[in-house]
Design a protein around this motif. Structure first.
Motif, PDB file in Angstrom:
ATOM      1  N   GLY A  70       0.790  -1.222   0.000  1.00 17.58           N
ATOM      2  CA  GLY A  70       0.000   0.000   0.000  1.00 17.58           C
ATOM      3  C   GLY A  70       0.823   1.271   0.000  1.00 17.58           C
ATOM      4  N   LEU A  71       2.115   1.181   0.349  1.00 15.02           N
ATOM      5  CA  LEU A  71       2.965   2.367   0.386  1.00 15.02           C
ATOM      6  C   LEU A  71       3.050   3.058  -0.968  1.00 15.02           C
ATOM      7  CD1 LEU A  71       6.129   1.537   2.532  1.00 15.02           C
ATOM      8  CD2 LEU A  71       4.388   3.261   3.009  1.00 15.02           C
ATOM      9  N   LEU A  72       3.009   2.253  -2.037  1.00 19.49           N
ATOM     10  CA  LEU A  72       3.243   2.801  -3.377  1.00 19.49           C
ATOM     11  C   LEU A  72       2.014   2.720  -4.267  1.00 19.49           C
ATOM     12  CD1 LEU A  72       6.743   1.162  -4.020  1.00 19.49           C
ATOM     13  CD2 LEU A  72       6.259   3.407  -3.031  1.00 19.49           C
ATOM     14  N   SER A  73       0.856   2.455  -3.685  1.00 13.87           N
ATOM     15  CA  SER A  73      -0.339   2.239  -4.503  1.00 13.87           C
ATOM     16  C   SER A  73      -1.341   3.374  -4.361  1.00 13.87           C
ATOM     17  CB  SER A  73      -1.005   0.916  -4.110  1.00 13.87           C
ATOM     18  OG  SER A  73      -1.485   0.978  -2.780  1.00 13.87           O
ATOM     19  N   GLY A  74      -2.274   3.429  -5.308  1.00 12.03           N
ATOM     20  CA  GLY A  74      -3.385   4.367  -5.224  1.00 12.03           C
ATOM     21  C   GLY A  74      -2.961   5.808  -5.037  1.00 12.03           C
ATOM     22  N   THR A  75      -3.499   6.417  -4.008  1.00  8.95           N
ATOM     23  CA  THR A  75      -3.190   7.820  -3.717  1.00  8.95           C
ATOM     24  C   THR A  75      -2.204   7.969  -2.564  1.00  8.95           C
ATOM     25  OG1 THR A  75      -5.104   7.945  -2.227  1.00  8.95           O
ATOM     26  CG2 THR A  75      -5.462   8.557  -4.535  1.00  8.95           C
ATOM     27  N   ALA A  76      -1.463   6.902  -2.253  1.00  9.96           N
ATOM     28  CA  ALA A  76      -0.489   6.947  -1.161  1.00  9.96           C
ATOM     29  C   ALA A  76       0.555   8.031  -1.432  1.00  9.96           C
ATOM     30  CB  ALA A  76       0.189   5.586  -1.005  1.00  9.96           C
ATOM     31  N   PRO A  77       1.048   8.693  -0.385  1.00 10.44           N
ATOM     32  CA  PRO A  77       2.000   9.800  -0.568  1.00 10.44           C
ATOM     33  C   PRO A  77       3.250   9.416  -1.362  1.00 10.44           C
ATOM     34  CG  PRO A  77       1.203   9.747   1.698  1.00 10.44           C
ATOM     35  CD  PRO A  77       0.690   8.500   1.033  1.00 10.44           C
ATOM     36  N   LEU A  78       3.698   8.166  -1.224  1.00 10.06           N
ATOM     37  CA  LEU A  78       4.951   7.762  -1.861  1.00 10.06           C
ATOM     38  C   LEU A  78       4.750   7.134  -3.242  1.00 10.06           C
ATOM     39  CD1 LEU A  78       6.838   6.315   1.258  1.00 10.06           C
ATOM     40  CD2 LEU A  78       7.192   8.513   0.113  1.00 10.06           C
ATOM     41  N   ARG A  79       3.521   7.108  -3.713  1.00  2.73           N
ATOM     42  CA  ARG A  79       3.276   6.541  -5.040  1.00  2.73           C
ATOM     43  C   ARG A  79       4.068   7.330  -6.091  1.00  2.73           C
ATOM     44  NH1 ARG A  79       0.438   3.486  -8.409  1.00  2.73           N
ATOM     45  NH2 ARG A  79      -0.366   4.378 -10.347  1.00  2.73           N
ATOM     46  N   GLY A  80       4.768   6.595  -6.965  1.00  4.72           N
ATOM     47  CA  GLY A  80       5.544   7.217  -8.022  1.00  4.72           C
ATOM     48  C   GLY A  80       6.895   7.740  -7.585  1.00  4.72           C
ATOM     49  N   ARG A  81       7.244   7.546  -6.308  1.00  5.25           N
ATOM     50  CA  ARG A  81       8.509   8.076  -5.795  1.00  5.25           C
ATOM     51  C   ARG A  81       9.629   7.039  -5.770  1.00  5.25           C
ATOM     52  NH1 ARG A  81       8.320  13.707  -5.268  1.00  5.25           N
ATOM     53  NH2 ARG A  81       6.172  14.292  -4.784  1.00  5.25           N
ATOM     54  N   ALA A  82       9.297   5.765  -5.815  1.00  5.73           N
ATOM     55  CA  ALA A  82      10.304   4.717  -5.614  1.00  5.73           C
ATOM     56  C   ALA A  82      11.030   4.361  -6.907  1.00  5.73           C
ATOM     57  CB  ALA A  82       9.653   3.463  -5.030  1.00  5.73           C
ATOM     58  N   GLY A  83      12.342   4.235  -6.796  1.00  2.00           N
ATOM     59  CA  GLY A  83      13.146   3.767  -7.915  1.00  2.00           C
ATOM     60  C   GLY A  83      13.482   2.298  -7.793  1.00  2.00           C
ATOM     61  N   LEU A  84      13.017   1.665  -6.722  1.00  3.04           N
ATOM     62  CA  LEU A  84      13.218   0.230  -6.513  1.00  3.04           C
ATOM     63  C   LEU A  84      12.042  -0.302  -5.722  1.00  3.04           C
ATOM     64  CD1 LEU A  84      15.194  -2.301  -6.580  1.00  3.04           C
ATOM     65  CD2 LEU A  84      15.898  -1.581  -4.285  1.00  3.04           C
ATOM     66  N   GLU A  85      11.477  -1.386  -6.191  1.00  6.21           N
ATOM     67  CA  GLU A  85      10.413  -2.086  -5.465  1.00  6.21           C
ATOM     68  C   GLU A  85      10.748  -3.564  -5.494  1.00  6.21           C
ATOM     69  OE1 GLU A  85       5.518  -2.309  -5.222  1.00  6.21           O
ATOM     70  OE2 GLU A  85       6.498  -1.228  -6.852  1.00  6.21           O
ATOM     71  N   LEU A  86      11.474  -4.010  -4.487  1.00  4.70           N
ATOM     72  CA  LEU A  86      12.046  -5.361  -4.476  1.00  4.70           C
ATOM     73  C   LEU A  86      11.291  -6.253  -3.498  1.00  4.70           C
ATOM     74  CD1 LEU A  86      14.421  -7.215  -5.404  1.00  4.70           C
ATOM     75  CD2 LEU A  86      15.677  -6.366  -3.404  1.00  4.70           C
ATOM     76  N   VAL A  87      10.845  -7.400  -3.980  1.00 10.15           N
ATOM     77  CA  VAL A  87      10.203  -8.402  -3.135  1.00 10.15           C
ATOM     78  C   VAL A  87      11.175  -9.570  -2.966  1.00 10.15           C
ATOM     79  CG1 VAL A  87       8.262  -9.967  -2.848  1.00 10.15           C
ATOM     80  CG2 VAL A  87       7.917  -7.743  -3.955  1.00 10.15           C
ATOM     81  N   VAL A  88      11.553  -9.873  -1.735  1.00 14.90           N
ATOM     82  CA  VAL A  88      12.443 -10.998  -1.437  1.00 14.90           C
ATOM     83  C   VAL A  88      11.568 -12.220  -1.183  1.00 14.90           C
ATOM     84  CG1 VAL A  88      14.257 -11.876   0.080  1.00 14.90           C
ATOM     85  CG2 VAL A  88      14.162  -9.432  -0.482  1.00 14.90           C
ATOM     86  N   ARG A  89      11.557 -13.133  -2.124  1.00 11.88           N
ATOM     87  CA  ARG A  89      10.659 -14.282  -2.060  1.00 11.88           C
ATOM     88  C   ARG A  89      11.338 -15.477  -1.405  1.00 11.88           C
ATOM     89  NH1 ARG A  89       6.494 -12.612  -5.136  1.00 11.88           N
ATOM     90  NH2 ARG A  89       6.941 -11.090  -6.786  1.00 11.88           N
ATOM     91  N   THR A  90      10.545 -16.502  -1.118  1.00  9.42           N
ATOM     92  CA  THR A  90      11.108 -17.747  -0.600  1.00  9.42           C
ATOM     93  C   THR A  90      11.940 -18.418  -1.683  1.00  9.42           C
ATOM     94  OG1 THR A  90       9.158 -18.994  -1.264  1.00  9.42           O
ATOM     95  CG2 THR A  90       9.167 -18.099   0.966  1.00  9.42           C
ATOM     96  N   LEU A  91      12.899 -19.229  -1.280  1.00 11.89           N
ATOM     97  CA  LEU A  91      13.697 -19.983  -2.235  1.00 11.89           C
ATOM     98  C   LEU A  91      12.814 -20.990  -2.958  1.00 11.89           C
ATOM     99  CD1 LEU A  91      16.799 -20.756   0.025  1.00 11.89           C
ATOM    100  CD2 LEU A  91      16.598 -18.925  -1.671  1.00 11.89           C
ATOM    101  N   ASP A  92      13.048 -21.185  -4.262  1.00 16.05           N
ATOM    102  CA  ASP A  92      12.286 -22.211  -4.967  1.00 16.05           C
ATOM    103  C   ASP A  92      12.763 -23.594  -4.536  1.00 16.05           C
ATOM    104  OD1 ASP A  92      14.484 -23.145  -6.588  1.00 16.05           O
ATOM    105  OD2 ASP A  92      14.149 -21.500  -7.982  1.00 16.05           O
ATOM    106  N   TYR A  93      12.061 -24.622  -4.983  1.00 16.61           N
ATOM    107  CA  TYR A  93      12.326 -25.963  -4.442  1.00 16.61           C
ATOM    108  C   TYR A  93      13.725 -26.459  -4.779  1.00 16.61           C
ATOM    109  CZ  TYR A  93      11.440 -27.978  -9.108  1.00 16.61           C
ATOM    110  OH  TYR A  93      11.496 -28.311 -10.440  1.00 16.61           O
ATOM    111  N   ARG A  94      14.268 -26.069  -5.930  1.00 20.10           N
ATOM    112  CA  ARG A  94      15.621 -26.495  -6.280  1.00 20.10           C
ATOM    113  C   ARG A  94      16.662 -25.784  -5.427  1.00 20.10           C
ATOM    114  NH1 ARG A  94      16.032 -26.965 -12.897  1.00 20.10           N
ATOM    115  NH2 ARG A  94      14.826 -28.887 -13.121  1.00 20.10           N
ATOM    116  N   ALA A  95      16.513 -24.470  -5.289  1.00 25.06           N
ATOM    117  CA  ALA A  95      17.445 -23.713  -4.457  1.00 25.06           C
ATOM    118  C   ALA A  95      17.359 -24.159  -3.001  1.00 25.06           C
ATOM    119  CB  ALA A  95      17.156 -22.211  -4.569  1.00 25.06           C
ATOM    120  N   ALA A  96      16.152 -24.492  -2.537  1.00 22.99           N
ATOM    121  CA  ALA A  96      15.989 -24.955  -1.161  1.00 22.99           C
ATOM    122  C   ALA A  96      16.749 -26.254  -0.920  1.00 22.99           C
ATOM    123  CB  ALA A  96      14.507 -25.142  -0.841  1.00 22.99           C
TER     124      ALA A  96
END
Length: 491
Positions: free
Chosen positions: A160-186
């Motif tokens: 929600g920080l970067l969505s809709g009418t949030a103050p920071l929408r359009g301000r970020a130069g990076l939006e990184l999601v750190v996901r779980t390791l896939d089954y091979r990497a695990a």
């Protein structure tokens, strides 16, 4: 930061994430920039960001649940220590604190990390607006090269920080999601070479890195013969942190205010009630009553809704965290016995059948879909897979329905969707010609529909228990039949 910033050797995998963070931290242009890093708990976000700050000589503050005044005091203490001040910095409000923070990088890019940012923003709702003002070219942005990274595990809040009418929408130069390791990497992370053992461990713990080091103290199954003993000593042992972890996963989510309801929803899904109506019947409620609970679980990244492969307005809910499935299907019904130290060894044998049918079987199907979407050679399907899902196919003549575990879709030369392959996944049985005939019959049904192009559809058979000799012979003579065993899934 230096010319080349090598990822620390203690960070497993995460090459793409590390490279994105380094790129952001080294952006050469003038002015402050904003990045947002999110992901479920225990995926290694803080570990990554701490390594980045160490490499770049930056500043990192990890927030705690506290009042605004206490948070400002903690922040001033941490920033003062970083700057080498003789006494802690005292800030009247966050506006003053952010202005002081933005003044640090006058000579070049510097990473500044605020970890667990949702804790601060909930105590100080104006903080995102304050940061937005500091990033404005008319404010501090033009006088500094701070690379501000806001990090958090509350996925709904961070999204929600970067969505809709949030103050920071359009301000970020990076939006990184750190996901779980896939089954091979695990499997590599756990140092498990045997594919069967790797999949069984993954069916319980998924790809969460912290579950190996912090939660099991690097206790990994030595091989297939050690798996049951490992479950008893590391997972079902009330003296180990993993034992109660599934309960804490819900307790840590700030938007979950009625844990009993959410646990009941997860229990229904673990029991195989994957459609909203089935979940409602399991709980004795109306389907409309569950819209909010299911939405919250989705926003928290604990549940995903998957569209039916053959009917877009029909979907199922699946648990995104394997440990929650294991807890609700296996541990919760036997909780009274398991809580008594030393009882797990007697209880586990009677839980294994449930484990195989309600945990491993569905998880195996999920891994087969993941393999088809991301790991398989597209030549195997005769085209690049753009969508992979499970689905239901009606059989009007027989007045029944057929489940398809894997349906692989692609695009033809006219950019129309076509069905490239359908597959069946069986974890604990030997797959033979009967399974092949069933798939061929389903393909015939699909070919008879006007809404699906299936004239080039191939047949996939996945098995954790092997294949019969006659099926192996048929597949060897027909490239339209593909057999995928555990070794192939993990190679």
């Amino acid at each position: 930061m230096g010319r080349v910033v090598q990822k620390p050797s203690e960070i497993f995998d995460r090459d793409d994430e590390w490279n994105e963070l380094v790129r952001f931290a080294r952006l050469p242009q003038g002015g402050a920039t904003l990045g947002v890093v999110s992901g479920r708990r225990r995926q290694g976000k803080t570990f990554l960001l701490d390594a980045l700050v160490q490499a770049g000589g930056g500043f990192m503050f990890t927030a705690t649940e506290s009042s605004e005044a206490d948070a400002l005091r903690q922040y001033g203490q941490a920033l003062g220590d970083h700057l080498g001040e003789a006494t802690p910095l005292r800030f009247v409000d966050w506006d003053e604190a952010i202005i002081r923070t933005m003044s640090m990088a006058r000579r070049g890019p510097m990473p500044v990390v605020i970890d667990e940012f949702p804790f601060l923003a909930r105590a100080s709702p104006a903080l995102p607006s304050i940061i937005q003002r500091a990033l404005d070219p008319a404010g501090q942005r033009s006088n500094t090269q701070v690379r501000l990274l806001l990090c958090g595990s509350a996925l709904s809040f961070m999204g929600g920080l970067l969505s809709g009418t949030a103050p920071l929408r359009g301000r970020a130069g990076l939006e990184l999601v750190v996901r779980t390791l896939d089954y091979r990497a695990a499997a590599q992370f756990w140092d498990i070479d045997d594919p069967r053992t790797a999949l069984l461990v993954n069916a319980i713990l998924g790809g969460t890195p912290a579950y190996r080091h912090e939660f099991t103290q690097d206790d990994s199954p030595a091989g297939p013969d050690d798996f049951d003993d490992w479950v008893v000593r590391a997972v079902l042992n009330p003296a180990r942190p993993l034992f109660r972890e599934a309960r804490y996963l819900l307790a840590e989510e700030p938007d979950i205010r009625d844990p009993a309801l959410y646990h009941s929803v997860l229990a229904a899904i673990a029991d195989g009630r994957t459609r909203r109506g089935e979940i409602a019947n399991f709980l004795g409620r109306q389907p409309s009553d569950l819209a909010h609970a299911l939405g919250v679980l989705e926003d928290a990244g604990l549940v995903v809704r998957e569209e039916d492969a053959f009917k877009s307005n029909r979907g199922v809910y699946r648990t995104a965290e394997p440990l929650l499935t294991f807890y609700h299907a296996v541990m919760r019904p036997a909780w009274g016995d398991l809580e008594r130290t030393g009882r797990a060894r007697q209880v586990w044998p009677r839980l294994q059948r449930t484990f195989l049918t309600k945990v491993v079987g569905p998880h195996f199907e999920t891994i087969c879909r993941s393999w088809a979407r991301w790991e398989a050679d597209p030549a195997l399907f005769g085209g690049y897979p753009t969508r992979v899902a499970a689905g239901i196919v009606n059989d009007p003549a027989a007045r029944t329905q057929h489940e398809v575990d894997v349906a692989v879709f692609g695009r033809d030369d006219q950019d129309r969707e076509e069905l490239l392959a359908i597959g069946e996944a069986k974890w604990n049985e030997t797959v033979g010609t009967g399974h092949l005939q069933r798939l061929a019959h389903i393909r015939t049904l699909l070919n008879g529909r006007n809404d699906i192009r299936a004239d080039r559809c191939r047949l996939l058979l996945f098995s954790g228990g092997g294949f019969t000799d006659d099926l192996l012979a048929m597949a060897a003579a027909d490239p339209g039949i593909q057999l995928i065993d555990l070794a192939r899934l993990y190679t």
